[in-house]
Write a protein that holds these residues in place. Structure first.
Motif, PDB file in Angstrom:
ATOM      1  N   LEU A 159       0.833  -1.197   0.000  1.00 46.90           N
ATOM      2  CA  LEU A 159       0.000   0.000   0.000  1.00 46.90           C
ATOM      3  C   LEU A 159       0.866   1.245   0.000  1.00 46.90           C
ATOM      4  O   LEU A 159       1.990   1.234   0.499  1.00 46.90           O
ATOM      5  CB  LEU A 159      -0.924  -0.003   1.233  1.00 46.90           C
ATOM      6  N   SER A 160       0.318   2.324  -0.555  1.00 42.08           N
ATOM      7  CA  SER A 160       1.078   3.574  -0.636  1.00 42.08           C
ATOM      8  C   SER A 160       0.150   4.758  -0.422  1.00 42.08           C
ATOM      9  O   SER A 160      -1.064   4.605  -0.393  1.00 42.08           O
ATOM     10  CB  SER A 160       1.770   3.684  -2.000  1.00 42.08           C
ATOM     11  N   GLY A 161       0.750   5.928  -0.264  1.00 36.03           N
ATOM     12  CA  GLY A 161      -0.031   7.146  -0.086  1.00 36.03           C
ATOM     13  C   GLY A 161      -0.292   7.453   1.373  1.00 36.03           C
ATOM     14  O   GLY A 161       0.198   6.786   2.279  1.00 36.03           O
ATOM     15  N   ARG A 162      -1.092   8.483   1.590  1.00 42.01           N
ATOM     16  CA  ARG A 162      -1.397   8.952   2.941  1.00 42.01           C
ATOM     17  C   ARG A 162      -2.509   8.119   3.580  1.00 42.01           C
ATOM     18  O   ARG A 162      -3.486   7.780   2.933  1.00 42.01           O
ATOM     19  CB  ARG A 162      -1.844  10.415   2.883  1.00 42.01           C
ATOM     20  N   ILE A 163      -2.331   7.806   4.852  1.00 45.23           N
ATOM     21  CA  ILE A 163      -3.407   7.198   5.619  1.00 45.23           C
ATOM     22  C   ILE A 163      -4.470   8.275   5.775  1.00 45.23           C
ATOM     23  O   ILE A 163      -4.151   9.390   6.205  1.00 45.23           O
ATOM     24  CB  ILE A 163      -2.896   6.703   6.984  1.00 45.23           C
ATOM     25  N   PRO A 164      -5.726   8.015   5.403  1.00 46.49           N
ATOM     26  CA  PRO A 164      -6.754   9.064   5.444  1.00 46.49           C
ATOM     27  C   PRO A 164      -6.818   9.751   6.806  1.00 46.49           C
ATOM     28  O   PRO A 164      -6.827   9.105   7.853  1.00 46.49           O
ATOM     29  CB  PRO A 164      -8.050   8.307   5.141  1.00 46.49           C
ATOM     30  N   LEU A 165      -6.832  11.085   6.778  1.00 43.60           N
ATOM     31  CA  LEU A 165      -6.819  11.889   8.002  1.00 43.60           C
ATOM     32  C   LEU A 165      -8.223  12.120   8.542  1.00 43.60           C
ATOM     33  O   LEU A 165      -9.207  11.973   7.832  1.00 43.60           O
ATOM     34  CB  LEU A 165      -6.176  13.250   7.728  1.00 43.60           C
TER      35      LEU A 165
ATOM     36  N   PRO B 143       0.267  10.038   9.953  1.00 40.64           N
ATOM     37  CA  PRO B 143      -0.010   9.478  11.278  1.00 40.64           C
ATOM     38  C   PRO B 143      -0.864   8.227  11.175  1.00 40.64           C
ATOM     39  O   PRO B 143      -1.742   8.170  10.333  1.00 40.64           O
ATOM     40  CB  PRO B 143      -0.791  10.588  11.985  1.00 40.64           C
ATOM     41  N   PRO B 144      -0.579   7.200  11.981  1.00 47.52           N
ATOM     42  CA  PRO B 144       0.336   7.125  13.105  1.00 47.52           C
ATOM     43  C   PRO B 144       1.751   6.706  12.750  1.00 47.52           C
ATOM     44  O   PRO B 144       2.557   6.465  13.639  1.00 47.52           O
ATOM     45  CB  PRO B 144      -0.320   6.068  13.990  1.00 47.52           C
ATOM     46  N   LEU B 145       2.080   6.603  11.469  1.00 51.40           N
ATOM     47  CA  LEU B 145       3.430   6.223  11.065  1.00 51.40           C
ATOM     48  C   LEU B 145       4.388   7.404  11.227  1.00 51.40           C
ATOM     49  O   LEU B 145       3.985   8.559  11.094  1.00 51.40           O
ATOM     50  CB  LEU B 145       3.433   5.763   9.603  1.00 51.40           C
ATOM     51  N   PRO B 146       5.651   7.120  11.491  1.00 52.61           N
ATOM     52  CA  PRO B 146       6.618   8.221  11.615  1.00 52.61           C
ATOM     53  C   PRO B 146       6.970   8.867  10.272  1.00 52.61           C
ATOM     54  O   PRO B 146       7.467   9.988  10.247  1.00 52.61           O
ATOM     55  CB  PRO B 146       7.842   7.549  12.246  1.00 52.61           C
ATOM     56  N   GLN B 147       6.687   8.187   9.138  1.00 51.64           N
ATOM     57  CA  GLN B 147       6.997   8.745   7.828  1.00 51.64           C
ATOM     58  C   GLN B 147       6.036   9.881   7.512  1.00 51.64           C
ATOM     59  O   GLN B 147       4.829   9.686   7.498  1.00 51.64           O
ATOM     60  CB  GLN B 147       6.897   7.685   6.710  1.00 51.64           C
ATOM     61  N   LYS B 148       6.615  11.052   7.227  1.00 49.88           N
ATOM     62  CA  LYS B 148       5.799  12.192   6.817  1.00 49.88           C
ATOM     63  C   LYS B 148       5.467  12.061   5.333  1.00 49.88           C
ATOM     64  O   LYS B 148       6.250  11.533   4.557  1.00 49.88           O
ATOM     65  CB  LYS B 148       6.547  13.501   7.036  1.00 49.88           C
ATOM     66  N   CYS B 149       4.304  12.571   4.972  1.00 49.97           N
ATOM     67  CA  CYS B 149       3.913  12.618   3.568  1.00 49.97           C
ATOM     68  C   CYS B 149       4.452  13.904   2.958  1.00 49.97           C
ATOM     69  O   CYS B 149       4.663  14.894   3.665  1.00 49.97           O
ATOM     70  CB  CYS B 149       2.390  12.588   3.430  1.00 49.97           C
TER      71      CYS B 149
END
Length: 194
Positions: free
Chosen positions: A100-106, A127-133
């Protein structure tokens, strides 16, 4: 339509009674059929540890009664569908070890799950991953648990929560007491019932 022992049967009405689908560890291949999202009464969907690929169906958010969703250890690709923000009853989620890729829906409870629910998806961010988009710095969106200040934002929020709760209680208490003190008839009725 299900073919079983040479007979083709159509199930339509009975599928609304289905509450749990656990097809984990079955070496299944292919995509998740979009029709699965029509099972609005489903509580548990476990498709983990298979060889399923393709994208997660865009309408998966229609499954608003879902409590557990486990899609881990497959080969799903693409983004997490934004419609998952409609799954407000979800309390167990595992999407780890896919592609999977992209931003986790906010703005949903998807940020409340532990980061381990998303591990093994190198392209996921937010969030909650440390990787910033990309673009997080432009909008000033801090990752979960981080602040611009001295790390006291959680304690500061709790402090204001308790102050607000205490002020609201005190205001309500004095309004009731004042009404009883100023209204003789109300006072007599209140104390005669007690």
């Amino acid at each position: 339509m299900i073919e079983w022992q040479g007979k083709v049967n159509e199930f339509s009405i009975n599928l609304g009674l289905l509450k749990v689908i656990d097809l984990s560890s079955n070496n299944l291949t292919g995509h998740i059929p979009n029709e699965v999202t029509n099972l609005h009464g489903l509580l548990v969907l476990d498709l983990s540890d298979n060889f399923l690929d393709g994208e997660i169906p865009r309408d998966i958010g229609q499954m608003t009664q879902l409590l557990t969703l486990n899609l881990s250890r497959n080969m799903f690709s693409g983004e997490i569908p934004p419609t998952m923000s409609q799954m407000t009853l979800l309390n167990n989620l595992d999407m780890s070890f896919n592609d999977l890729s992209g931003r986790i829906p906010l703005g949903t409870q998807l940020q409340t799950f532990d980061a381990s629910a998303y591990t093994g998806n190198a392209g996921l961010c937010g969030p909650p991953l440390p990787q910033k988009c990309s673009g997080d710095d432009d909008f000033g969106v801090p990752p979960v648990g981080e602040t611009d200040g001295d790390g006291e934002s959680t304690n500061e929020l709790k402090k204001w929560f308790y102050i607000g709760g205490a002020c609201g209680f005190a205001t309500g208490f004095w309004m009731v007491c004042s009404a009883l003190l100023l209204n003789r008839r109300g006072r007599h009725v209140f104390f005669s019932i007690s």
